[in-house]
Design an enzyme around this catalytic site. Structure first.
Site, PDB file in Angstrom:
ATOM      1  N   ASP A 114       9.488  -1.713   6.401  1.00  8.26           N
ATOM      2  CA  ASP A 114      10.281  -2.388   5.315  1.00  8.26           C
ATOM      3  C   ASP A 114      11.476  -2.903   5.579  1.00  8.26           C
ATOM      4  O   ASP A 114      11.969  -4.257   5.414  1.00  8.26           O
ATOM      5  CB  ASP A 114      10.288  -1.521   3.824  1.00  8.26           C
ATOM      6  N   HIS A 142       7.391   3.438  -0.503  1.00 16.01           N
ATOM      7  CA  HIS A 142       6.824   2.621   0.518  1.00 16.01           C
ATOM      8  C   HIS A 142       5.610   1.885  -0.149  1.00 16.01           C
ATOM      9  O   HIS A 142       4.531   2.131   0.060  1.00 16.01           O
ATOM     10  CB  HIS A 142       6.393   3.122   1.756  1.00 16.01           C
TER      11      HIS A 142
END
Length: 288
Positions: A114, A142
Site C-alpha cells: 500500500d 490492509h
C-alpha cells in the site's frame, strides 16, 4: 498443491538468484517452520462468490491458528513473521495469539504494498521518481478502509526536500482521489488482469523483510502492520495496525509525534473500528 509448489521451485531455480543456496518444498508445517529465521505467510483462503465476511474470517482463523501453533513449537523464538494472506492484519493477530512463546513484536503484516502504491501515485503527480518520495504513511487495516496519509510526506525535487502537500499543490486530490486510488488499487489490478497482485506484492514483501533486517534509511520511515500496544496515537490496544515505523537492529519503533488533524483522526478511527470487528469475530472462532 505440491505440483503447484514444484512449479514455484522451478521458477526460483530459474531466477539464478546469487544468494539462494537450497529450496525445500513441503506441505508439512513442522518441516517448514523448524528453526526458521523469517516466516512469510503468503497463503490464505480467498473470498469466494457468495461467501459472507464471517465465513472468510472463520476459514482463515483456522489456517493461521495452525500456523501460529507450529511457529510456537518449531521456529526460533527470534523468528520474524510477516503475514501477507488476507485479511492480513487479523491473520497476523491470530498467528501471534497462538504463538505465546514468541514476542508480539515479531509478528507483522504487509502494508508496504500500500505504501509503495501511495508513493508511486505521489511520484507521478509530481513528476519525480519514487525514490524522491519519503515518509508516506499507511494507517490501519490492509483493506479498503486503510488511510494512506501524505500530510507528513516529503518530495525531493531538484535536489531539495519539499512537503508533499506543497509539491502536489492539490489538497482535494490528496484527500480524495489519492486515498481512494490506493485503497482500491488491489481491486483495480484484479479487474484488469483477472488475478490479484503478484509482482508488486512480491517486491513489497522483499522491501518489508529487507528493511526489518537491515534497517530503514536515515530521514525516512516505512509502514508495517504491528501490534498497537503502547502507541501514542489513540489506536486501541490489541490490534495489528499499520503505523509509520523506523527499523534498526532487527527491531521496529513506531514514529511518534506526528500531528493528527480531524480529517486524519476520522480515517484512523474508521479503520481501527473495522479491525476491532475482525479481531472479535476471529478470536471467537478460535475460542480465545
Amino acid at each position: 498443491m505440491m505440483g503447484v509448489l514444484e512449479g514455484v521451485v522451478m521458477e526460483l531455480q530459474d531466477c539464478a538468484l546469487p544468494i539462494l543456496q537450497e529450496i525445500k518444498a513441503t506441505a508439512d508445517e513442522r518441516e517448514a517452520f523448524t528453526d526458521i529465521d523469517v516466516a512469510m505467510l503468503v497463503g490464505a483462503m480467498p473470498r469466494r462468490e457468495g461467501m459472507e465476511r464471517k465465513d472468510l474470517l472463520k476459514a482463515n482463523a483456522k489456517i493461521f491458528q495452525s500456523q501460529g501453533k507450529s511457529l510456537d513449537q518449531y521456529a526460533k523464538k527470534t523468528v520474524k513473521v510477516v503475514v501477507v494472506g488476507n485479511p492480513a492484519n487479523t491473520n497476523a493477530l491470530i498467528a501471534m495469539k497462538c504463538a505465546p512463546s514468541i514476542p508480539k513484536e515479531n509478528f507483522s503484516c504487509l502494508t508496504r504494498l500500500d505504501q509503495n502504491r501511495a508513493k508511486s501515485q505521489i511520484a507521478a503527480k509530481c513528476s519525480v521518481p519514487t525514490s524522491g518520495v519519503k515518509k508516506v504513511t499507511i494507517w490501519g487495516n490492509h483493506s479498503s478502509t486503510q488511510f494512506p496519509d501524505a500530510m507528513h510526506a516529503v518530495v525531493v525535487k531538484d535536489g531539495k526536500d519539499t512537503k508533499a502537500t506543497e509539491a502536489v499543490n492539490d489538497d482535494a486530490w490528496l484527500k480524495g482521489d489519492f486515498i481512494t486510488t490506493v485503497q482500491k488499487r488491489g481491486a483495480a489490478v484484479i479487474a484488469a488482469r483477472k488475478l490479484s497482485s503478484a509482482m508488486s506484492a512480491a517486491k513489497a514483501i522483499c522491501d518489508h523483510v529487507r528493511d526489518w533486517v537491515q534497517g530503514t534509511t536515515d530521514g525516512d520511515w516505512v509502514s508495517m502492520g504491528v501490534i498497537s500496544d503502547g502507541n501514542t496515537y489513540g489506536v486501541p490496544e490489541g490490534l495489528i495496525y499499520s503505523f509509520p515505523v523506523t527499523l534498526s537492529g532487527g527491531k521496529w519503533t513506531i514514529v511518534d509525534g506526528l500531528s493528527v488533524d480531524a480529517f486524519a483522526r476520522e480515517k484512523m478511527d474508521i479503520t481501527a473500528k473495522e479491525l476491532i470487528e475482525e479481531r472479535d469475530a476471529a478470536l471467537e472462532f478460535i475460542g480465545n
